[in-house]
Design an enzyme around this catalytic site. Sequence first.
Site, PDB file in Angstrom:
ATOM      1  CG  ASP A  14      -2.007  -1.091   1.107  1.00 54.43           C
ATOM      2  OD1 ASP A  14      -2.320  -1.499  -0.025  1.00 54.43           O
ATOM      3  OD2 ASP A  14      -2.499  -1.540   2.152  1.00 54.43           O
ATOM      4  NE  ARG A  95      -0.222   2.666  13.644  1.00 55.63           N
ATOM      5  CZ  ARG A  95       0.398   1.564  13.278  1.00 55.63           C
ATOM      6  NH1 ARG A  95       1.692   1.429  13.507  1.00 55.63           N
ATOM      7  NH2 ARG A  95      -0.249   0.573  12.699  1.00 55.63           N
ATOM      8  CG  ASP A 124      -3.332   2.415  12.921  1.00 55.83           C
ATOM      9  OD1 ASP A 124      -3.286   2.613  14.146  1.00 55.83           O
ATOM     10  OD2 ASP A 124      -2.893   1.390  12.381  1.00 55.83           O
ATOM     11  CB  SER A 175      -4.133  -6.708   7.769  1.00 56.27           C
ATOM     12  OG  SER A 175      -3.599  -5.443   8.077  1.00 56.27           O
TER      13      SER A 175
END
Length: 399
Positions: A14, A95, A124, A175
């Site tokens: 991605d 994050r 996220d 994922s």
Amino acid sequence: MSERVVLAYSGGLDTSVAIPYLAEKMNAEVVAVAVDLGQGGEDMEAIQKRAMDCGAVESVVVDAREEFAADFCVPALQANALYMDRYPLVSSLSRPLIVKHLVTAAKQFGGTIVSHGCTGKGNDQVRFEAGLAALAPDLRVIAPARDFAWTRDKAIEYAEAKGLPIETSKKNPFSIDQNLWGRAVETGFLEDIWNGPTEEVYSYTADPKEPREADEVVITFERGVPVKVDGRALTPYQIIDEINRRAGAQGVGRIDMVEDRLVGIKSREVYEAPGAVALISAHMELENVTVERDLARFKRGVDQRWSELVYDGLWFSPLKDALDALIADAQKHVNGEVRMTLHGGCATVTGRRSEDSLYDFSLATYDTGDTFDQSLAKGFVQLFSLPAKIAAARDAKKG
């Protein structure tokens, strides 16, 4: 002059596709920023080179392993951070650190836009953008998968058309997000919540059902920070890394749960967090020994709220800052050693000792030498029960 987009780059499909796509769509130059959080797997130099091969004008790799351990994992440990009492915030913790380095790169390379690979269904996107709003509100945000309805099929087709140097098959149905604090796995057959996870799902942990010798470990804490393993002084990163390996080898830290996402949907997640689970268990037990009762009771509520704030992407928030101060103060006496047995998927505390212990043997014992004055208990119980007794008498009159 073209604008510059600073992209949170993982090296996967991605974000690799995002480099040429953003360059075309935004008529911009892309700066790829990859952050090493102790996730292991592919070599970071290969990831850096791939970004350049995909068309990035700059490719930056930040070694943030020690920073992640000391400034993010340790505070989570001191907060006994478990979202919904189970999930040790594997992805959530990383994050805000990634955001911090994205902002640094934007300043260094003249970036005006920040991009990430999150979809509109996940947590996220909030974590990235709430962090950016707090640290650099002047930066614009573009999320190709969300803003341009970029599906995995489209990404694969685009990568093949462009001849990008990345794996584009669907051999791996999951994922996966991983770092030093743990590993998160979702999608594929796990989306049916009746399906049990198979061993292929796991990477950080061995099958806990397999017979093996138990592993005993002693962890030393100072002010709630792990500083030694079996008497050896180590950095927080080294300690988490070692306990990950040792607890993981015993199958510790497997979590299979349906959790409440921030965006309002429920999601099935499988986690592996051997080091986090073992260290939190040890830390909680040392707090039981060293933290006064009312402070400990209040802190449990603070810990839960802290976990929710971090899960929701509010690392850089006034409330979290205030809770940080209380948690730090509560760690003043969390000093000592905890002995644990790692075996059969469990991290079991078998011993604890501290010079700051509030455990008084002479008060606790039932044998000769007991110094607890039991004659005081009768009056205490009567006074403690008095409000309930008065209320019961009132209710009896009305009945």
